[in-house]
Design a protein around this motif. Structure first.
Motif, PDB file in Angstrom:
ATOM      1  N   HIS A   1      44.338  13.372  19.850  1.00 58.47           N
ATOM      2  CA  HIS A   1      45.159  12.078  20.407  1.00 58.47           C
ATOM      3  C   HIS A   1      46.685  12.015  19.236  1.00 58.47           C
ATOM      4  O   HIS A   1      47.484  11.294  19.886  1.00 58.47           O
ATOM      5  CB  HIS A   1      44.472  10.616  20.304  1.00 58.47           C
TER       6      HIS A   1
ATOM      7  N   ASP B   1      49.899  11.082  21.314  1.00 61.22           N
ATOM      8  CA  ASP B   1      50.918  10.083  21.005  1.00 61.22           C
ATOM      9  C   ASP B   1      52.141  10.341  20.660  1.00 61.22           C
ATOM     10  O   ASP B   1      53.256   9.706  20.954  1.00 61.22           O
ATOM     11  CB  ASP B   1      50.309   9.188  19.693  1.00 61.22           C
TER      12      ASP B   1
ATOM     13  N   LEU C   1      54.017  11.122  23.698  1.00 62.95           N
ATOM     14  CA  LEU C   1      54.237   9.790  24.524  1.00 62.95           C
ATOM     15  C   LEU C   1      55.578   8.814  24.038  1.00 62.95           C
ATOM     16  O   LEU C   1      56.262   8.494  24.510  1.00 62.95           O
ATOM     17  CB  LEU C   1      53.114   8.690  24.213  1.00 62.95           C
TER      18      LEU C   1
ATOM     19  N   SER D   1      52.846   6.951  33.068  1.00 65.69           N
ATOM     20  CA  SER D   1      51.793   5.879  33.190  1.00 65.69           C
ATOM     21  C   SER D   1      50.568   6.778  34.003  1.00 65.69           C
ATOM     22  O   SER D   1      49.258   6.568  33.485  1.00 65.69           O
ATOM     23  CB  SER D   1      52.039   4.808  34.082  1.00 65.69           C
TER      24      SER D   1
ATOM     25  N   TYR E   1      49.281   9.205  31.455  1.00 63.61           N
ATOM     26  CA  TYR E   1      48.204   8.880  30.440  1.00 63.61           C
ATOM     27  C   TYR E   1      47.172   7.997  30.857  1.00 63.61           C
ATOM     28  O   TYR E   1      46.079   7.849  30.250  1.00 63.61           O
ATOM     29  CB  TYR E   1      49.221   7.769  29.326  1.00 63.61           C
ATOM     30  N   GLU E   2      47.073   7.369  32.151  1.00 64.31           N
ATOM     31  CA  GLU E   2      46.027   6.615  32.307  1.00 64.31           C
ATOM     32  C   GLU E   2      44.783   7.672  32.769  1.00 64.31           C
ATOM     33  O   GLU E   2      43.930   7.544  32.628  1.00 64.31           O
ATOM     34  CB  GLU E   2      46.395   5.730  33.852  1.00 64.31           C
TER      35      GLU E   2
ATOM     36  N   TYR F   1      44.186   6.400  28.575  1.00 62.48           N
ATOM     37  CA  TYR F   1      45.120   5.252  27.985  1.00 62.48           C
ATOM     38  C   TYR F   1      45.059   4.161  29.022  1.00 62.48           C
ATOM     39  O   TYR F   1      45.381   4.173  30.186  1.00 62.48           O
ATOM     40  CB  TYR F   1      46.322   5.794  27.615  1.00 62.48           C
ATOM     41  N   THR F   2      45.009   2.760  28.524  1.00 61.60           N
ATOM     42  CA  THR F   2      45.460   1.754  29.462  1.00 61.60           C
ATOM     43  C   THR F   2      46.904   1.165  29.067  1.00 61.60           C
ATOM     44  O   THR F   2      47.454   2.025  28.294  1.00 61.60           O
ATOM     45  CB  THR F   2      44.563   0.602  29.098  1.00 61.60           C
ATOM     46  N   GLN F   3      47.412   0.338  29.813  1.00 61.42           N
ATOM     47  CA  GLN F   3      48.865   0.001  29.442  1.00 61.42           C
ATOM     48  C   GLN F   3      48.753  -0.858  28.185  1.00 61.42           C
ATOM     49  O   GLN F   3      49.667  -0.482  27.323  1.00 61.42           O
ATOM     50  CB  GLN F   3      49.238  -0.907  30.699  1.00 61.42           C
TER      51      GLN F   3
ATOM     52  N   ASP G   1      47.042   0.202  25.633  1.00 58.57           N
ATOM     53  CA  ASP G   1      46.958   1.281  24.665  1.00 58.57           C
ATOM     54  C   ASP G   1      48.437   1.768  24.548  1.00 58.57           C
ATOM     55  O   ASP G   1      48.845   2.072  23.284  1.00 58.57           O
ATOM     56  CB  ASP G   1      46.220   2.473  25.090  1.00 58.57           C
ATOM     57  N   ILE G   2      49.271   2.075  25.656  1.00 56.03           N
ATOM     58  CA  ILE G   2      50.563   2.540  25.538  1.00 56.03           C
ATOM     59  C   ILE G   2      51.345   1.721  24.804  1.00 56.03           C
ATOM     60  O   ILE G   2      52.127   2.078  23.761  1.00 56.03           O
ATOM     61  CB  ILE G   2      50.894   2.696  27.082  1.00 56.03           C
TER      62      ILE G   2
ATOM     63  N   ARG H   1      50.621   1.789  20.879  1.00 54.59           N
ATOM     64  CA  ARG H   1      51.182   2.876  20.228  1.00 54.59           C
ATOM     65  C   ARG H   1      52.896   2.599  20.046  1.00 54.59           C
ATOM     66  O   ARG H   1      53.145   3.301  19.116  1.00 54.59           O
ATOM     67  CB  ARG H   1      50.844   4.075  21.095  1.00 54.59           C
TER      68      ARG H   1
END
Length: 144
Positions: free
Chosen positions: A85, A89, A92, A115, A118-119, A123-125, A127-128, A131
């Motif tokens: 991850h 990250d 991202l 989105s 990463y979804e 990853y959720t919104q 989570d984004i 980060r």
């Protein structure tokens, strides 16, 4: 193939060639063109080329790979196989930097793409956003 170089080369060294092609394609899809905003396109291109150098993969190689193996579904499949991850990250953060350089409708399209990717990785919104906040704090802490 180019020899990976640059500050992120070690981080990306564990990736397979297919994963590297997928990461490069994702960067390429988020790149800001000079038709949108000339000044910002230069900054975006620098991010793209730094990724290319660190991955040891050119945009053309990534394009050829996806012409032969399928586009979005294969990109998602390959990126899902990246288990580290910290790599996801870092990617991202670069993509978010590129998104902030985009204009209007293109920004929205690129944000939707990032989105969706990463979804698909789980990853959720939130989570984004978390980060991004963490990256801002780290940048402030190290005066970046």
């Amino acid at each position: 193939m180019k020899t990976p170089q640059g500050p992120m080369a070690d981080l990306f060294s564990s990736l397979t060639m297919e994963q590297k092609f997928s990461v490069m394609q994702l960067y390429s899809l988020c790149n800001v063109t000079c038709f949108e905003n000339f000044k910002n396109s230069k900054i975006s291109y620098e991010i793209l080329m730094a990724a290319s150098k660190s991955l040891g993969v050119s945009i053309q190689q990534a394009d050829r790979y996806f012409e032969a193996h399928g586009q979005f579904e294969n990109l998602i499949f390959q990126i899902k196989t990246i288990k580290d991850h910290s790599i996801l990250d870092v990617i991202l953060m670069d993509l978010i930097r590129m998104l902030t350089l985009s204009d209007g409708e293109k920004r929205d399209q690129r944000y939707d793409l990032v989105s969706r990717v990463y979804e698909a990785l789980g990853y959720t919104q939130d989570d984004i956003v978390e980060r991004i906040k963490k990256a801002i704090l780290m940048a402030d802490m190290f005066n970046l």
